[in-house]
Design an enzyme around this catalytic site. Structure first.
Site, PDB file in Angstrom:
ATOM      1  N   HIS A 222      -2.188  -5.512   1.361  1.00  0.00           N
ATOM      2  CA  HIS A 222      -3.475  -6.160   1.078  1.00  0.00           C
ATOM      3  C   HIS A 222      -3.196  -7.588   0.634  1.00  0.00           C
ATOM      4  O   HIS A 222      -2.206  -7.839  -0.058  1.00  0.00           O
ATOM      5  CB  HIS A 222      -4.212  -5.432  -0.063  1.00  0.00           C
ATOM      6  CG  HIS A 222      -5.346  -6.245  -0.623  1.00  0.00           C
ATOM      7  ND1 HIS A 222      -6.609  -6.226  -0.071  1.00  0.00           N
ATOM      8  CD2 HIS A 222      -5.389  -7.163  -1.635  1.00  0.00           C
ATOM      9  CE1 HIS A 222      -7.382  -7.077  -0.739  1.00  0.00           C
ATOM     10  NE2 HIS A 222      -6.669  -7.652  -1.688  1.00  0.00           N
TER      11      HIS A 222
ATOM     12  N   TYR B 255     -12.195  -2.194  -4.340  1.00  0.00           N
ATOM     13  CA  TYR B 255     -12.752  -2.445  -3.005  1.00  0.00           C
ATOM     14  C   TYR B 255     -14.277  -2.389  -2.997  1.00  0.00           C
ATOM     15  O   TYR B 255     -14.869  -2.100  -1.948  1.00  0.00           O
ATOM     16  CB  TYR B 255     -12.182  -1.436  -2.005  1.00  0.00           C
ATOM     17  CG  TYR B 255     -10.813  -1.791  -1.463  1.00  0.00           C
ATOM     18  CD1 TYR B 255     -10.620  -2.910  -0.646  1.00  0.00           C
ATOM     19  CD2 TYR B 255      -9.697  -0.998  -1.740  1.00  0.00           C
ATOM     20  CE1 TYR B 255      -9.376  -3.229  -0.127  1.00  0.00           C
ATOM     21  CE2 TYR B 255      -8.435  -1.309  -1.210  1.00  0.00           C
ATOM     22  CZ  TYR B 255      -8.293  -2.430  -0.414  1.00  0.00           C
ATOM     23  OH  TYR B 255      -7.062  -2.743   0.109  1.00  0.00           O
TER      24      TYR B 255
ATOM     25  N   ARG C 163       2.178  -6.534   9.286  1.00  0.00           N
ATOM     26  CA  ARG C 163       1.418  -5.417   9.849  1.00  0.00           C
ATOM     27  C   ARG C 163       1.904  -5.058  11.259  1.00  0.00           C
ATOM     28  O   ARG C 163       1.936  -3.885  11.615  1.00  0.00           O
ATOM     29  CB  ARG C 163      -0.079  -5.730   9.809  1.00  0.00           C
ATOM     30  CG  ARG C 163      -0.650  -5.560   8.381  1.00  0.00           C
ATOM     31  CD  ARG C 163      -2.027  -6.115   8.243  1.00  0.00           C
ATOM     32  NE  ARG C 163      -2.704  -5.665   7.026  1.00  0.00           N
ATOM     33  CZ  ARG C 163      -3.835  -6.182   6.582  1.00  0.00           C
ATOM     34  NH1 ARG C 163      -4.426  -7.167   7.237  1.00  0.00           N
ATOM     35  NH2 ARG C 163      -4.385  -5.722   5.473  1.00  0.00           N
TER      36      ARG C 163
ATOM     37  N   ARG D 166      -2.167 -14.388   4.261  1.00  0.00           N
ATOM     38  CA  ARG D 166      -2.923 -13.722   5.331  1.00  0.00           C
ATOM     39  C   ARG D 166      -2.197 -13.884   6.683  1.00  0.00           C
ATOM     40  O   ARG D 166      -2.192 -12.969   7.499  1.00  0.00           O
ATOM     41  CB  ARG D 166      -4.345 -14.290   5.424  1.00  0.00           C
ATOM     42  CG  ARG D 166      -5.213 -14.103   4.180  1.00  0.00           C
ATOM     43  CD  ARG D 166      -5.672 -12.694   3.949  1.00  0.00           C
ATOM     44  NE  ARG D 166      -6.374 -12.125   5.066  1.00  0.00           N
ATOM     45  CZ  ARG D 166      -7.029 -10.954   5.005  1.00  0.00           C
ATOM     46  NH1 ARG D 166      -7.071 -10.257   3.865  1.00  0.00           N
ATOM     47  NH2 ARG D 166      -7.636 -10.466   6.057  1.00  0.00           N
TER      48      ARG D 166
ATOM     49  N   PHE E 253     -15.828   3.178   6.328  1.00  0.00           N
ATOM     50  CA  PHE E 253     -14.444   3.548   6.030  1.00  0.00           C
ATOM     51  C   PHE E 253     -14.128   3.537   4.529  1.00  0.00           C
ATOM     52  O   PHE E 253     -12.997   3.791   4.122  1.00  0.00           O
ATOM     53  CB  PHE E 253     -13.473   2.633   6.783  1.00  0.00           C
ATOM     54  CG  PHE E 253     -13.640   1.150   6.488  1.00  0.00           C
ATOM     55  CD1 PHE E 253     -13.084   0.563   5.367  1.00  0.00           C
ATOM     56  CD2 PHE E 253     -14.358   0.339   7.365  1.00  0.00           C
ATOM     57  CE1 PHE E 253     -13.224  -0.787   5.098  1.00  0.00           C
ATOM     58  CE2 PHE E 253     -14.513  -1.025   7.113  1.00  0.00           C
ATOM     59  CZ  PHE E 253     -13.943  -1.589   5.968  1.00  0.00           C
TER      60      PHE E 253
ATOM     61  N   LYS F 131       0.824  -1.210   0.000  1.00  0.00           N
ATOM     62  CA  LYS F 131       0.000   0.000   0.000  1.00  0.00           C
ATOM     63  C   LYS F 131       0.867   1.272   0.000  1.00  0.00           C
ATOM     64  O   LYS F 131       2.079   1.211   0.233  1.00  0.00           O
ATOM     65  CB  LYS F 131      -0.941  -0.040   1.210  1.00  0.00           C
ATOM     66  CG  LYS F 131      -1.958  -1.187   1.154  1.00  0.00           C
ATOM     67  CD  LYS F 131      -2.972  -1.084   2.289  1.00  0.00           C
ATOM     68  CE  LYS F 131      -4.019  -2.183   2.197  1.00  0.00           C
ATOM     69  NZ  LYS F 131      -5.094  -2.017   3.220  1.00  0.00           N
TER      70      LYS F 131
ATOM     71  N   ASN G 106      -2.125   0.209   6.650  1.00  0.00           N
ATOM     72  CA  ASN G 106      -1.663  -1.066   7.218  1.00  0.00           C
ATOM     73  C   ASN G 106      -0.806  -1.868   6.245  1.00  0.00           C
ATOM     74  O   ASN G 106      -0.722  -3.081   6.322  1.00  0.00           O
ATOM     75  CB  ASN G 106      -2.846  -1.877   7.771  1.00  0.00           C
ATOM     76  CG  ASN G 106      -3.857  -2.242   6.716  1.00  0.00           C
ATOM     77  OD1 ASN G 106      -3.690  -1.896   5.544  1.00  0.00           O
ATOM     78  ND2 ASN G 106      -4.897  -2.949   7.107  1.00  0.00           N
TER      79      ASN G 106
ATOM     80  N   THR H  25      -5.876  -7.174  10.402  1.00  0.00           N
ATOM     81  CA  THR H  25      -6.159  -5.892   9.729  1.00  0.00           C
ATOM     82  C   THR H  25      -5.704  -4.703  10.565  1.00  0.00           C
ATOM     83  O   THR H  25      -5.078  -3.768  10.051  1.00  0.00           O
ATOM     84  CB  THR H  25      -7.680  -5.782   9.456  1.00  0.00           C
ATOM     85  OG1 THR H  25      -8.102  -6.947   8.734  1.00  0.00           O
ATOM     86  CG2 THR H  25      -8.001  -4.526   8.674  1.00  0.00           C
TER      87      THR H  25
ATOM     88  N   GLU I  42      -9.176 -10.464  -8.157  1.00  0.00           N
ATOM     89  CA  GLU I  42      -8.184  -9.412  -7.884  1.00  0.00           C
ATOM     90  C   GLU I  42      -6.951  -9.551  -8.774  1.00  0.00           C
ATOM     91  O   GLU I  42      -6.377  -8.548  -9.199  1.00  0.00           O
ATOM     92  CB  GLU I  42      -7.813  -9.445  -6.401  1.00  0.00           C
ATOM     93  CG  GLU I  42      -9.004  -9.051  -5.516  1.00  0.00           C
ATOM     94  CD  GLU I  42      -8.719  -9.168  -4.028  1.00  0.00           C
ATOM     95  OE1 GLU I  42      -7.589  -9.552  -3.650  1.00  0.00           O
ATOM     96  OE2 GLU I  42      -9.631  -8.848  -3.239  1.00  0.00           O
TER      97      GLU I  42
HETATM   98  P1  IDP Z   1      -8.043  -6.862   5.169  1.00  0.00           P
HETATM   99  O1  IDP Z   1      -7.198  -5.864   4.396  1.00  0.00           O
HETATM  100  O2  IDP Z   1      -7.321  -7.371   6.381  1.00  0.00           O
HETATM  101  O3  IDP Z   1      -8.586  -7.964   4.306  1.00  0.00           O
HETATM  102  P2  IDP Z   1     -10.731  -5.722   5.125  1.00  0.00           P
HETATM  103  O4  IDP Z   1     -11.754  -5.951   6.165  1.00  0.00           O
HETATM  104  O5  IDP Z   1     -10.894  -6.416   3.807  1.00  0.00           O
HETATM  105  O6  IDP Z   1      -9.277  -6.052   5.760  1.00  0.00           O
HETATM  106  O7  IDP Z   1     -10.669  -4.149   4.899  1.00  0.00           O
HETATM  107  C1  IDP Z   1      -9.955  -3.610   3.793  1.00  0.00           C
HETATM  108  C2  IDP Z   1      -9.109  -2.461   4.283  1.00  0.00           C
HETATM  109  O8  IDP Z   1      -9.974  -1.424   4.751  1.00  0.00           O
HETATM  110  C3  IDP Z   1      -8.210  -2.781   5.479  1.00  0.00           C
HETATM  111  O9  IDP Z   1      -6.976  -3.350   5.117  1.00  0.00           O
HETATM  112  C4  IDP Z   1      -8.022  -1.439   6.120  1.00  0.00           C
HETATM  113  O10 IDP Z   1      -7.011  -0.682   5.456  1.00  0.00           O
HETATM  114  C5  IDP Z   1      -9.368  -0.787   5.869  1.00  0.00           C
HETATM  115  N1  IDP Z   1     -10.238  -0.964   7.041  1.00  0.00           N
HETATM  116  C6  IDP Z   1     -10.877  -2.068   7.443  1.00  0.00           C
HETATM  117  N2  IDP Z   1     -11.595  -1.874   8.553  1.00  0.00           N
HETATM  118  C7  IDP Z   1     -11.402  -0.584   8.873  1.00  0.00           C
HETATM  119  C8  IDP Z   1     -11.890   0.234   9.943  1.00  0.00           C
HETATM  120  O11 IDP Z   1     -12.635  -0.202  10.823  1.00  0.00           O
HETATM  121  N3  IDP Z   1     -11.461   1.519   9.934  1.00  0.00           N
HETATM  122  C9  IDP Z   1     -10.622   2.025   8.984  1.00  0.00           C
HETATM  123  N4  IDP Z   1     -10.148   1.278   7.951  1.00  0.00           N
HETATM  124  C10 IDP Z   1     -10.529  -0.012   7.907  1.00  0.00           C
HETATM  125 MG    MG Z   2      -9.927  -7.867   2.744  1.00  0.00          MG
END
Ligand code: IDP
Ligand code: MG
Length: 140
Positions: free
Chosen positions: A117, A51, A104, A87, A59, A11, A114, A93, A128
């Site tokens: 992805h 996304y 992370r 993962r 968010f 990212k 973070n 996350t 993807e």
């Molecule tokens: P992941 O990247 O671990 O698969 P996802 O739930 O798919 O997590 O969410 C995609 C991205 O959205 C996350 O990597 C993070 O950058 C952002 N994100 C997820 N949940 C939140 C939140 O509660 N607040 C702010 N950003 C979030």
């Molecule tokens: Mg995800």
């Protein structure tokens, strides 16, 4: 277990801090092979398409803004059980909840920034990977 491919993204917070090599070394040390890779910058609309599963989440707008704020590295990782393996290497996350030794935990700045992805299922990986790479860019 089977050999799988998964879509990984470094990212904007990772490219900005020049962490591409350090993060890629984590994948290789864990037995994943980078079989395709390119550096690019998404538009806000392109991030929104990528996304789209999160379009109803609070968010989503910030996520798209962040993911289009600077260069990213999109890559395809290959290996045994690659989707779940990646993962695990990435960690949770929210970096506050990420296990020791994960990308992370060691590199992420916040739940938004973070660092990485990774696809979360075979169906997501297929969608993807084809979002970023053509068949000509994917060597068998
Ligand atoms: P992941 O990247 O671990 O698969 P996802 O739930 O798919 O997590 O969410 C995609 C991205 O959205 C996350 O990597 C993070 O950058 C952002 N994100 C997820 N949940 C939140 C939140 O509660 N607040 C702010 N950003 C979030
Ligand atoms: Mg995800």
């Amino acid at each position: 277990m089977a050999v799988e491919r998964t879509l990984s993204i470094l990212k904007p917070d990772a490219t900005e801090r020049n962490l591409t090599g350090q993060i890629n070394a984590r994948f290789e040390a864990a037995g994943l092979r980078i079989v395709a890779q390119k550096r690019l910058q998404l538009t806000d609309a392109q991030a929104g398409l990528f996304y789209q599963e999160h379009s109803a989440r609070p968010f989503y707008k910030d996520l798209c803004g962040f993911m289009s704020s600077g260069p990213i590295v999109a890559q395809v990782l290959e290996g045994e059980n690659a989707i779940l393996a990646n993962r695990d290497i990435m960690g949770a996350t929210n970096p506050a909840n990420a296990a020791a030794g994960t990308i992370r935990k060691d590199f992420a700045v916040s739940i938004d920034a973070n660092s990485v992805h990774g696809s979360d299922s075979p169906a997501a990986a297929a969608r993807e990977i084809s979002f970023f790479f053509s068949t000509l860019e994917l060597v068998g």
